[in-house]
Design a protein around this motif. Structure first.
Motif, PDB file in Angstrom:
ATOM      1  N   VAL A  28      57.678  35.067  30.455  1.00  9.47           N
ATOM      2  CA  VAL A  28      57.305  36.149  31.380  1.00  9.47           C
ATOM      3  C   VAL A  28      56.242  37.045  30.744  1.00  9.47           C
ATOM      4  O   VAL A  28      55.263  37.433  31.394  1.00  9.47           O
ATOM      5  N   LEU A  29      56.421  37.379  29.476  1.00 10.66           N
ATOM      6  CA  LEU A  29      55.436  38.218  28.790  1.00 10.66           C
ATOM      7  C   LEU A  29      54.083  37.520  28.673  1.00 10.66           C
ATOM      8  O   LEU A  29      53.029  38.132  28.892  1.00 10.66           O
ATOM      9  N   MET A  30      54.092  36.231  28.321  1.00  8.45           N
ATOM     10  CA  MET A  30      52.832  35.507  28.184  1.00  8.45           C
ATOM     11  C   MET A  30      52.105  35.397  29.519  1.00  8.45           C
ATOM     12  O   MET A  30      50.880  35.538  29.587  1.00  8.45           O
ATOM     13  N   ASP A  31      52.847  35.170  30.584  1.00 10.29           N
ATOM     14  CA  ASP A  31      52.226  35.121  31.911  1.00 10.29           C
ATOM     15  C   ASP A  31      51.549  36.450  32.232  1.00 10.29           C
ATOM     16  O   ASP A  31      50.432  36.477  32.785  1.00 10.29           O
ATOM     17  N   ALA A  32      52.196  37.556  31.884  1.00 11.13           N
ATOM     18  CA  ALA A  32      51.627  38.879  32.146  1.00 11.13           C
ATOM     19  C   ALA A  32      50.383  39.119  31.301  1.00 11.13           C
ATOM     20  O   ALA A  32      49.397  39.696  31.782  1.00 11.13           O
ATOM     21  N   ILE A  33      50.414  38.687  30.055  1.00  4.82           N
ATOM     22  CA  ILE A  33      49.255  38.863  29.182  1.00  4.82           C
ATOM     23  C   ILE A  33      48.053  38.088  29.718  1.00  4.82           C
ATOM     24  O   ILE A  33      46.922  38.595  29.772  1.00  4.82           O
TER      25      ILE A  33
ATOM     26  N   THR B 198      46.668  39.790  32.977  1.00  8.21           N
ATOM     27  CA  THR B 198      46.026  41.101  32.847  1.00  8.21           C
ATOM     28  C   THR B 198      45.081  41.200  31.661  1.00  8.21           C
ATOM     29  O   THR B 198      44.482  42.254  31.444  1.00  8.21           O
ATOM     30  N   GLU B 199      44.970  40.105  30.894  1.00  9.64           N
ATOM     31  CA  GLU B 199      44.147  40.087  29.673  1.00  9.64           C
ATOM     32  C   GLU B 199      44.577  41.185  28.697  1.00  9.64           C
ATOM     33  O   GLU B 199      43.741  41.853  28.075  1.00  9.64           O
ATOM     34  N   ALA B 200      45.876  41.376  28.578  1.00  6.67           N
ATOM     35  CA  ALA B 200      46.408  42.373  27.642  1.00  6.67           C
ATOM     36  C   ALA B 200      46.297  41.878  26.208  1.00  6.67           C
ATOM     37  O   ALA B 200      46.129  40.686  25.951  1.00  6.67           O
ATOM     38  N   GLN B 201      46.404  42.815  25.263  1.00  6.53           N
ATOM     39  CA  GLN B 201      46.312  42.473  23.845  1.00  6.53           C
ATOM     40  C   GLN B 201      47.597  41.819  23.349  1.00  6.53           C
ATOM     41  O   GLN B 201      47.563  40.773  22.703  1.00  6.53           O
ATOM     42  N   PHE B 202      48.730  42.441  23.629  1.00  6.04           N
ATOM     43  CA  PHE B 202      50.012  41.906  23.203  1.00  6.04           C
ATOM     44  C   PHE B 202      51.125  42.601  23.972  1.00  6.04           C
ATOM     45  O   PHE B 202      50.890  43.585  24.685  1.00  6.04           O
ATOM     46  N   ALA B 203      52.348  42.081  23.807  1.00  6.74           N
ATOM     47  CA  ALA B 203      53.493  42.644  24.527  1.00  6.74           C
ATOM     48  C   ALA B 203      54.766  42.380  23.747  1.00  6.74           C
ATOM     49  O   ALA B 203      54.838  41.467  22.918  1.00  6.74           O
ATOM     50  N   SER B 204      55.778  43.174  24.040  1.00  2.00           N
ATOM     51  CA  SER B 204      57.102  42.968  23.440  1.00  2.00           C
ATOM     52  C   SER B 204      58.171  43.353  24.450  1.00  2.00           C
ATOM     53  O   SER B 204      57.925  44.155  25.359  1.00  2.00           O
TER      54      SER B 204
END
Length: 425
Positions: A101-106, A109-115
């Motif tokens: 789920v986090l990787m799909d969001a990244i 949205t071209e985000a840097q990282f997530a946790s």
């Protein structure tokens, strides 16, 4: 004399030869298992294997020629070298879902990282500790070192408006407000020498529950303007902010200044999540206080670790907050944070990130803290995404991540939907 020589000669003939030197047998190293019985790491040091590859890699870690270098492999190296088997509280099914789920969001949205972290509400057991992008521990040398970083436990950031829920809980517990106390709340206000602005349009007078619903910064200044700094500091400390979390792995303490250093503006901004920093691990433990009837449970990563808890809020205060945070979702971002037939409680946050000493107008942290089901929580979840280039608001990004994660939890643990829809005053 001759007889003695003959005896020696016979002894030499009958003594078996010494065995030829053989290769040293690799020392046994303890296995790492998950709570659902999966092998996360096994084999001796020189042939260490990670059957699930990148899954929970920052938590599991990896080894080098001399021992563990990162994660559990390093933090519990001595016990593993003795051949001790360790079982983590992680559920590989939940962990895999959260990472995806986090990787799909990244990617979206071209985000840097997530946790994100999933905590079992009543035990403190961590069912998922996810930091993405990740790496494969079998080929860790090929990954950039920042991929090894256990961001869920290490990264410290300003959490934004998720903290409003914790502030309101403290003030309710102290009897300094009620859910239905009403305040004057214009869209902006001069306070302690600064202009405090709201983003979401709202009425000019709001109840405390509506201050959370509309995430009103102005409303928060009304709530805390006559509160001694020691009061809020005491609660933030009890929630675990500014305090070490002892899991056997490196973890950030976050920043919480001494109350003597709080001026009225600092207290106001901290009440809505600026001027203090937390980790995702600290955030999930703090929200779990509300979910867990007012008791703080120290997060647990190793099965069999001692249970450490303390009372922070009364059961009545915690129940009131759960009801209010259910209203925040149902009256505001229902479709973004929960599935039909289920009810959750939670709060979003969006915070500007300091870049080169100044708040950036382009880099944000998107956060969410919440629990499911709303009435009798079984799981508490915290989410943080940094640097999304689009959809960076907490309601746009972190809340749907929470929804997708809790959707998987509801399915995996066969949690039935509520029969009757709830209504919030």
């Amino acid at each position: 004399m001759a007889f003695a020589s003959l005896a020696v000669a016979l002894a030499k003939l009958t003594t078996p030869p010494l065995p030829a030197p053989s290769r040293a047998t690799p020392a046994v190293r303890g296995r790492l298992l998950s709570a659902d019985g999966q092998i996360l790491a096994s084999g001796p040091l020189q042939q260490r294997q990670y059957p699930h590859g990148p899954l929970a890699a920052q938590v599991v870690g990896f080894v080098g020629a001399s021992g563990g270098l990162e994660g559990i492999e390093r933090g519990f190296n001595d016990r593993l070298e003795r051949g001790e088997r360790l079982t983590l509280t992680l559920d590989t099914r939940v962990q895999a879902t959260v990472e995806q789920v986090l990787m799909d969001a990244i990617v979206r949205t071209e985000a840097q990282f997530a946790s994100a972290i999933v905590m079992e509400t009543r035990t403190g057991n961590l069912k998922a500790v996810a930091s993405v992008p990740g790496f494969d521990p079998t080929t860790w040398q090929k990954a950039a070192p920042d991929r090894w970083r256990n961001r869920a436990m290490l990264d410290e950031y300003e959490p934004g408006s998720v903290v409003k829920a914790l502030t309101v809980a403290a003030l309710l517990n102290e009897g300094r407000t009620t859910p239905d106390t009403t305040y004057d709340t214009p869209m902006w206000r001069r306070y302690a020498g600064a202009t405090i602005n709201d983003i979401v349009p709202h009425p000019g007078r709001l109840k405390t529950r509506q201050i959370l619903r509309y995430s009103s910064n102005v409303g928060m200044t009304r709530l805390v303007e006559r509160v001694p700094p020691t009061v809020l500091h005491r609660y933030f400390t009890a929630y675990g902010f500014g305090q070490p979390v002892r899991l056997g792995l490196p973890a950030g303490d976050g920043l919480l200044r001494d109350p003597e250093d709080w001026d009225p503006l600092a207290q106001a901004t901290m009440s809505f999540g600026q001027g203090l920093t937390v980790t995702t691990l600290q955030l999930v433990a703090a929200f779990n206080v509300i979910a867990n009837s007012g008791r703080y449970l120290a997060p647990r990563l190793i099965v069999g670790a001692p249970v450490v808890s303390r009372t922070v809020l009364s059961e009545a205060t915690a129940a009131s907050l759960r009801e209010m945070l259910h209203g925040v979702i149902d009256d505001g971002i229902k479709t973004k944070a929960e599935l039909p037939g289920y009810h959750v409680g939670g709060k979003t946050g969006t915070a500007q990130v300091a870049v080169n000493g100044r708040y950036s107008s382009e880099v944000f942290s998107s956060t969410f803290g919440g629990f499911v089901p709303a009435d009798r929580p079984l799981f508490t979840v915290a989410v943080m995404v940094r640097g999304a280039k689009r959809e960076y608001q907490g309601s746009q990004l972190a809340a749907p991540i929470f929804r997708d994660v809790t959707s998987a939890l509801l399915s995996l643990y066969a949690i039935r939907p509520e029969v009757e829809p709830r209504t919030t005053p």
